[in-house]
Design a protein around this motif. Structure first.
Motif, mmCIF file in Angstrom:
data_model
loop_
_atom_site.group_PDB
_atom_site.id
_atom_site.type_symbol
_atom_site.label_atom_id
_atom_site.label_comp_id
_atom_site.label_asym_id
_atom_site.label_seq_id
_atom_site.Cartn_x
_atom_site.Cartn_y
_atom_site.Cartn_z
ATOM 1 N N VAL A 35 0.733 -1.107 -0.052
ATOM 2 C CA VAL A 35 -0.128 -0.037 0.020
ATOM 3 C C VAL A 35 0.783 1.136 0.082
ATOM 4 O O VAL A 35 0.518 1.978 -0.840
ATOM 5 C CB VAL A 35 -0.970 -0.015 1.042
ATOM 6 C CG1 VAL A 35 -1.543 1.448 1.469
ATOM 7 C CG2 VAL A 35 -1.944 -1.018 1.095
ATOM 8 N N ARG A 36 1.932 1.435 0.800
ATOM 9 C CA ARG A 36 2.794 2.401 0.920
ATOM 10 C C ARG A 36 3.455 2.591 -0.565
ATOM 11 O O ARG A 36 3.555 3.734 -1.022
ATOM 12 C CB ARG A 36 3.919 2.295 1.939
ATOM 13 C CG ARG A 36 4.735 3.446 1.989
ATOM 14 C CD ARG A 36 6.010 3.254 2.911
ATOM 15 N NE ARG A 36 6.847 2.254 2.165
ATOM 16 C CZ ARG A 36 7.805 1.353 2.748
ATOM 17 N NH1 ARG A 36 7.996 1.560 3.986
ATOM 18 N NH2 ARG A 36 8.667 0.642 2.155
ATOM 19 N N GLU A 37 4.174 1.444 -1.090
ATOM 20 C CA GLU A 37 4.518 1.771 -2.500
ATOM 21 C C GLU A 37 3.628 2.071 -3.413
ATOM 22 O O GLU A 37 3.957 3.088 -4.391
ATOM 23 C CB GLU A 37 5.363 0.383 -2.704
ATOM 24 C CG GLU A 37 6.530 0.068 -1.771
ATOM 25 C CD GLU A 37 7.542 1.068 -1.755
ATOM 26 O OE1 GLU A 37 7.976 1.633 -2.889
ATOM 27 O OE2 GLU A 37 7.917 1.403 -0.584
ATOM 28 N N LEU A 38 2.516 1.691 -3.589
ATOM 29 C CA LEU A 38 1.480 2.031 -4.589
ATOM 30 C C LEU A 38 1.064 3.438 -4.170
ATOM 31 O O LEU A 38 0.848 4.058 -5.161
ATOM 32 C CB LEU A 38 0.069 1.196 -4.394
ATOM 33 C CG LEU A 38 0.155 -0.268 -4.961
ATOM 34 C CD1 LEU A 38 -0.962 -0.976 -4.725
ATOM 35 C CD2 LEU A 38 0.350 -0.004 -6.530
ATOM 36 N N ALA A 90 -11.507 4.638 -0.509
ATOM 37 C CA ALA A 90 -11.338 3.308 -0.098
ATOM 38 C C ALA A 90 -9.853 3.227 -0.035
ATOM 39 O O ALA A 90 -9.485 2.476 1.215
ATOM 40 C CB ALA A 90 -11.969 2.435 -1.078
ATOM 41 N N PHE A 91 -9.096 3.465 -0.955
ATOM 42 C CA PHE A 91 -7.607 3.266 -0.779
ATOM 43 C C PHE A 91 -6.956 3.920 0.232
ATOM 44 O O PHE A 91 -6.027 3.341 0.927
ATOM 45 C CB PHE A 91 -6.921 3.824 -2.143
ATOM 46 C CG PHE A 91 -5.427 3.149 -2.181
ATOM 47 C CD1 PHE A 91 -4.893 1.844 -2.537
ATOM 48 C CD2 PHE A 91 -4.427 4.143 -1.925
ATOM 49 C CE1 PHE A 91 -3.618 1.855 -2.633
ATOM 50 C CE2 PHE A 91 -2.946 4.015 -1.974
ATOM 51 C CZ PHE A 91 -2.794 2.554 -2.254
ATOM 52 N N ASP A 92 -7.332 5.242 0.417
ATOM 53 C CA ASP A 92 -6.878 6.151 1.763
ATOM 54 C C ASP A 92 -7.240 5.275 2.844
ATOM 55 O O ASP A 92 -6.318 5.529 3.784
ATOM 56 C CB ASP A 92 -7.373 7.721 1.560
ATOM 57 C CG ASP A 92 -6.794 8.368 0.074
ATOM 58 O OD1 ASP A 92 -5.571 7.928 -0.301
ATOM 59 O OD2 ASP A 92 -7.343 9.362 -0.215
ATOM 60 N N ARG A 93 -8.464 4.968 3.141
ATOM 61 C CA ARG A 93 -8.717 4.517 4.290
ATOM 62 C C ARG A 93 -8.091 3.210 4.567
ATOM 63 O O ARG A 93 -7.455 2.860 5.874
ATOM 64 C CB ARG A 93 -10.246 3.916 4.274
ATOM 65 C CG ARG A 93 -11.411 5.211 4.347
ATOM 66 C CD ARG A 93 -12.820 4.767 4.784
ATOM 67 N NE ARG A 93 -13.103 3.800 3.820
ATOM 68 C CZ ARG A 93 -13.635 4.575 2.729
ATOM 69 N NH1 ARG A 93 -13.867 5.850 2.285
ATOM 70 N NH2 ARG A 93 -14.344 3.666 1.739
#
Length: 189
Positions: A161-164, A178-181
């Motif tokens: 998630v951090r790399e994406l 949703a990705f931010d959550r």
């Protein structure tokens, strides 16, 4: 309310118009408190419960070295709790502290996986048990910062998630809510 009183909330349960909150004091004692769920008619009850929380926190504060057992009589349940807990490691004596400082000066701190690993290795070289709190004090004294590596996420999903997120920012893309959550939840731990 619990944090305001100096307690750590452990478990929250909701029952009808009241909530129960299991709180932990500094010395490890636990107690359940009852709190209203926004009823204006019970405002005084919540203030009374806050007072009870503060009293419980004062009565069950962590023991310190300035308190003398002869002047203050501990409660029976407090003594039982002390016997049940694991023994704590005493702070380093001045000679061991000095040795730990001198030893740390010659180390490349980034080669250690964690503060715990650094403290364990220091214990071997100092000749005394060095816990993580002692090691943090040694690092603070020498103005040595913790390497960023120690704060890297260990969970593979958090790393992804951090790399994406980094790639998306470089591409100028805005992540979905949703990705931010998901990122906030995974990277916070």
């Amino acid at each position: 309310m619990a944090e305001q009183a100096g307690l750590s909330p452990l478990r929250y349960e909701r029952k009808a118009n009241r909530a129960t909150l299991l709180c932990l004091a500094e010395n490890g004692a636990e107690r359940v408190f009852s709190i209203s769920m926004g009823s204006r008619s019970d405002a005084r009850g919540d203030l009374n419960e806050l007072g009870a929380m503060k009293r419980f926190a004062r009565e069950n504060s962590a023991p310190n070295e300035t308190t003398h057992p002869a002047t203050t009589a501990p409660k029976k349940d407090y003594l039982a709790m002390l016997k049940a807990t694991a023994p704590t490691v005493p702070a380093l004596d001045p000679v061991a502290f000095y040795r730990a400082c001198e030893w740390l000066k010659g180390q490349k701190i980034v080669t250690f996986a964690s503060l715990e690993a650094l403290a364990q290795d220091a214990s071997k070289h100092v000749g005394a048990t060095v816990n993580e709190t002692d090691m943090k004090l040694v690092m603070t004294t020498l103005n040595v910062q913790e390497p960023a590596l120690w704060h890297e996420p260990k969970d593979p999903q958090a790393i992804l998630v951090r790399e994406l997120s980094t790639i998306m920012k470089k591409l100028g893309e805005t992540p979905s809510p949703a990705f931010d959550r998901l990122a906030a939840r995974l990277l916070q731990a």
